[in-house]
Scaffold this motif. Sequence first.
Motif, PDB file in Angstrom:
ATOM      1  N   ARG A 218       0.827  -1.196   0.000  1.00 37.08           N
ATOM      2  CA  ARG A 218       0.000   0.000   0.000  1.00 37.08           C
ATOM      3  C   ARG A 218       0.868   1.255   0.000  1.00 37.08           C
ATOM      4  O   ARG A 218       1.880   1.332   0.687  1.00 37.08           O
ATOM      5  CB  ARG A 218      -0.914   0.006   1.225  1.00 37.08           C
ATOM      6  CG  ARG A 218      -1.877  -1.167   1.265  1.00 37.08           C
ATOM      7  CD  ARG A 218      -2.769  -1.104   2.493  1.00 37.08           C
ATOM      8  NE  ARG A 218      -3.580  -2.308   2.616  1.00 37.08           N
ATOM      9  CZ  ARG A 218      -4.437  -2.530   3.598  1.00 37.08           C
ATOM     10  NH1 ARG A 218      -4.584  -1.626   4.560  1.00 37.08           N
ATOM     11  NH2 ARG A 218      -5.136  -3.645   3.643  1.00 37.08           N
ATOM     12  N   ALA A 221      -0.621   7.214   3.010  1.00 38.00           N
ATOM     13  CA  ALA A 221      -1.809   8.062   2.872  1.00 38.00           C
ATOM     14  C   ALA A 221      -1.459   9.373   2.173  1.00 38.00           C
ATOM     15  O   ALA A 221      -2.236   9.879   1.349  1.00 38.00           O
ATOM     16  CB  ALA A 221      -2.413   8.329   4.247  1.00 38.00           C
ATOM     17  N   ARG A 224      -1.119   8.680  -1.564  1.00 36.68           N
ATOM     18  CA  ARG A 224      -2.428   8.457  -2.185  1.00 36.68           C
ATOM     19  C   ARG A 224      -3.214   9.759  -2.305  1.00 36.68           C
ATOM     20  O   ARG A 224      -3.888  10.001  -3.319  1.00 36.68           O
ATOM     21  CB  ARG A 224      -3.221   7.421  -1.390  1.00 36.68           C
ATOM     22  CG  ARG A 224      -2.710   5.997  -1.585  1.00 36.68           C
ATOM     23  CD  ARG A 224      -3.623   4.973  -0.935  1.00 36.68           C
ATOM     24  NE  ARG A 224      -3.565   5.010   0.519  1.00 36.68           N
ATOM     25  CZ  ARG A 224      -4.493   5.535   1.303  1.00 36.68           C
ATOM     26  NH1 ARG A 224      -5.583   6.080   0.765  1.00 36.68           N
ATOM     27  NH2 ARG A 224      -4.366   5.524   2.615  1.00 36.68           N
ATOM     28  N   ASP A 225      -3.129  10.597  -1.296  1.00 40.21           N
ATOM     29  CA  ASP A 225      -3.829  11.880  -1.355  1.00 40.21           C
ATOM     30  C   ASP A 225      -3.269  12.747  -2.483  1.00 40.21           C
ATOM     31  O   ASP A 225      -4.027  13.390  -3.228  1.00 40.21           O
ATOM     32  CB  ASP A 225      -3.698  12.605  -0.014  1.00 40.21           C
ATOM     33  CG  ASP A 225      -4.426  13.946  -0.016  1.00 40.21           C
ATOM     34  OD1 ASP A 225      -5.666  13.942  -0.142  1.00 40.21           O
ATOM     35  OD2 ASP A 225      -3.753  14.993   0.090  1.00 40.21           O
ATOM     36  N   GLN A 228      -4.444  11.296  -5.762  1.00 43.44           N
ATOM     37  CA  GLN A 228      -5.880  11.550  -5.927  1.00 43.44           C
ATOM     38  C   GLN A 228      -6.105  12.969  -6.457  1.00 43.44           C
ATOM     39  O   GLN A 228      -6.917  13.187  -7.367  1.00 43.44           O
ATOM     40  CB  GLN A 228      -6.600  11.365  -4.587  1.00 43.44           C
ATOM     41  CG  GLN A 228      -8.119  11.405  -4.674  1.00 43.44           C
ATOM     42  CD  GLN A 228      -8.721  10.057  -5.020  1.00 43.44           C
ATOM     43  OE1 GLN A 228      -8.012   9.069  -5.167  1.00 43.44           O
ATOM     44  NE2 GLN A 228     -10.029  10.004  -5.149  1.00 43.44           N
ATOM     45  N   GLN A 247      -6.369   3.060  -4.214  1.00 44.45           N
ATOM     46  CA  GLN A 247      -7.301   3.357  -3.125  1.00 44.45           C
ATOM     47  C   GLN A 247      -8.048   2.098  -2.694  1.00 44.45           C
ATOM     48  O   GLN A 247      -8.326   1.909  -1.504  1.00 44.45           O
ATOM     49  CB  GLN A 247      -8.295   4.444  -3.558  1.00 44.45           C
ATOM     50  CG  GLN A 247      -7.669   5.786  -3.910  1.00 44.45           C
ATOM     51  CD  GLN A 247      -7.102   6.533  -2.706  1.00 44.45           C
ATOM     52  OE1 GLN A 247      -6.886   5.966  -1.638  1.00 44.45           O
ATOM     53  NE2 GLN A 247      -6.849   7.818  -2.883  1.00 44.45           N
ATOM     54  N   ALA A 250      -5.885   0.060  -0.558  1.00 44.60           N
ATOM     55  CA  ALA A 250      -5.803   0.674   0.774  1.00 44.60           C
ATOM     56  C   ALA A 250      -7.128   0.602   1.531  1.00 44.60           C
ATOM     57  O   ALA A 250      -7.248   1.184   2.617  1.00 44.60           O
ATOM     58  CB  ALA A 250      -5.364   2.128   0.640  1.00 44.60           C
ATOM     59  N   GLU A 252     -10.039   1.925   0.755  1.00 46.14           N
ATOM     60  CA  GLU A 252     -10.719   3.223   0.740  1.00 46.14           C
ATOM     61  C   GLU A 252     -11.668   3.274  -0.456  1.00 46.14           C
ATOM     62  O   GLU A 252     -11.407   3.937  -1.462  1.00 46.14           O
ATOM     63  CB  GLU A 252      -9.691   4.359   0.659  1.00 46.14           C
ATOM     64  CG  GLU A 252      -8.792   4.503   1.868  1.00 46.14           C
ATOM     65  CD  GLU A 252      -9.513   5.125   3.059  1.00 46.14           C
ATOM     66  OE1 GLU A 252     -10.698   5.500   2.909  1.00 46.14           O
ATOM     67  OE2 GLU A 252      -8.895   5.234   4.130  1.00 46.14           O
ATOM     68  N   LEU A 255     -12.883   6.772  -1.975  1.00 42.45           N
ATOM     69  CA  LEU A 255     -11.879   7.471  -2.777  1.00 42.45           C
ATOM     70  C   LEU A 255     -11.643   6.750  -4.101  1.00 42.45           C
ATOM     71  O   LEU A 255     -11.409   7.390  -5.132  1.00 42.45           O
ATOM     72  CB  LEU A 255     -10.575   7.591  -1.992  1.00 42.45           C
ATOM     73  CG  LEU A 255     -10.629   8.505  -0.763  1.00 42.45           C
ATOM     74  CD1 LEU A 255      -9.317   8.443   0.013  1.00 42.45           C
ATOM     75  CD2 LEU A 255     -10.944   9.940  -1.168  1.00 42.45           C
ATOM     76  N   ARG A 286     -18.215   2.498   2.756  1.00 42.11           N
ATOM     77  CA  ARG A 286     -17.019   2.370   3.588  1.00 42.11           C
ATOM     78  C   ARG A 286     -16.972   0.941   4.105  1.00 42.11           C
ATOM     79  O   ARG A 286     -18.002   0.261   4.197  1.00 42.11           O
ATOM     80  CB  ARG A 286     -17.043   3.356   4.759  1.00 42.11           C
ATOM     81  CG  ARG A 286     -18.272   3.241   5.638  1.00 42.11           C
ATOM     82  CD  ARG A 286     -18.346   4.342   6.692  1.00 42.11           C
ATOM     83  NE  ARG A 286     -19.597   4.255   7.440  1.00 42.11           N
ATOM     84  CZ  ARG A 286     -19.784   3.486   8.507  1.00 42.11           C
ATOM     85  NH1 ARG A 286     -18.781   2.729   8.966  1.00 42.11           N
ATOM     86  NH2 ARG A 286     -20.949   3.461   9.128  1.00 42.11           N
TER      87      ARG A 286
END
Length: 381
Positions: A218, A221, A224-225, A228, A247, A250, A252, A255, A286
């Motif tokens: 993974r 964060a 990934r942000d 994204q 995502q 991970a 998520e 996302l 989620r």
Amino acid sequence: MRLLNFLPTLFLLIALPAGADALRCGEYRSTDGGMALVFTTSNTGYRHNDISEPEPLWVDRSAARTRLVMLDDGVAESIRISADGQRIEDDVVVVYTLRQPRACAIEPSAMDGSCRAAGSHCIAQLPTASPGQAKRACNEGVGAGCSTLLRQLRDAVTTVGSDDIGPARFERPPVCREHTPGHDTAACEALTDDALAAAMQRVGERLQREDEDTLDSRLTAAARDHLQQLCLQHRSGRFCVEVAEQQLIALEPALAVQALQVVCDAGRVSACERTAPLRELGADLRLVPLLQVPCGRYQADGGSLDTLTFDDAGRARVDTQDVRALLLDGTLHIRHDNGADYVLGLLANGDLLGLDAFTGYQRYRRRPGAPQFCRERPARR
């Protein structure tokens, strides 16, 4: 009088850039009508069909053969243009005919050192690009550059916000620099062919390594942000699909769906088919930890694996096979004969979500009123 009649043609020739061909702005359609090449300027455009998003492209005329540089896929394809500009033929013998000519838009000049200025040679350099080059290409709207940046973050070649990004320029070989005394189209053709072939070999070797290593690690964060935001900003189809996959790895899903929706909005029908059932979930999109093996029958809308049935012995029926269902880190792993596990997560509303490459984004719904769990004790590794 004859001179006056000749002047418009003379001015047109003066206006054409050196090395210009008969390519027209407008839409060229394939013989079967299923594919279109659309040129908005003499050097830019996109390819599209009726079930996918437009694929942005550049036209590279630096070598003996004109090439279409496909920005999302990171490939350069040679084409042949008829003398009258009415037909285009590519390397796989797809013939496009001019259907709707249009006026060309004004195109800004490419900056020296940019991916755009390097054309095919930018694409050839991406497999070994520095983080600075990948970032620059991505910021220029080259989806393949964004994909390179994703791989570098995943492989820990670079980190978000790092100052150590290396060179950020792309260069053509001297013989490929148009409008210079050393420009030689024949020599450039040989160099371009070699560079693109070497790049394709590197990509093939990387894909083979990735298949062998199975990319389940993974991203952080922060990474990934960052990716994204790049997806939402540049809206590149292939890159956004890759971001969505990260995502999902991970865990998520909201996302992942946001990134995949970019591809849907651009026109890819298969992306819309994946996101629609999940967007209906709203706040329930989620994952919650699975503590027990589910019970009963779960049904998905379409897909090659559309039905999963669980019994009270911790087993799952997949097609005609009864296989073991195991819990691992809050997700459900179903072993089968094809090697890798099917991996499912529990959505907040009680449905199951496919998380692996085969079932990814599939929403498996249980019958209303059916019990969610068959047994009190979970089956564990």
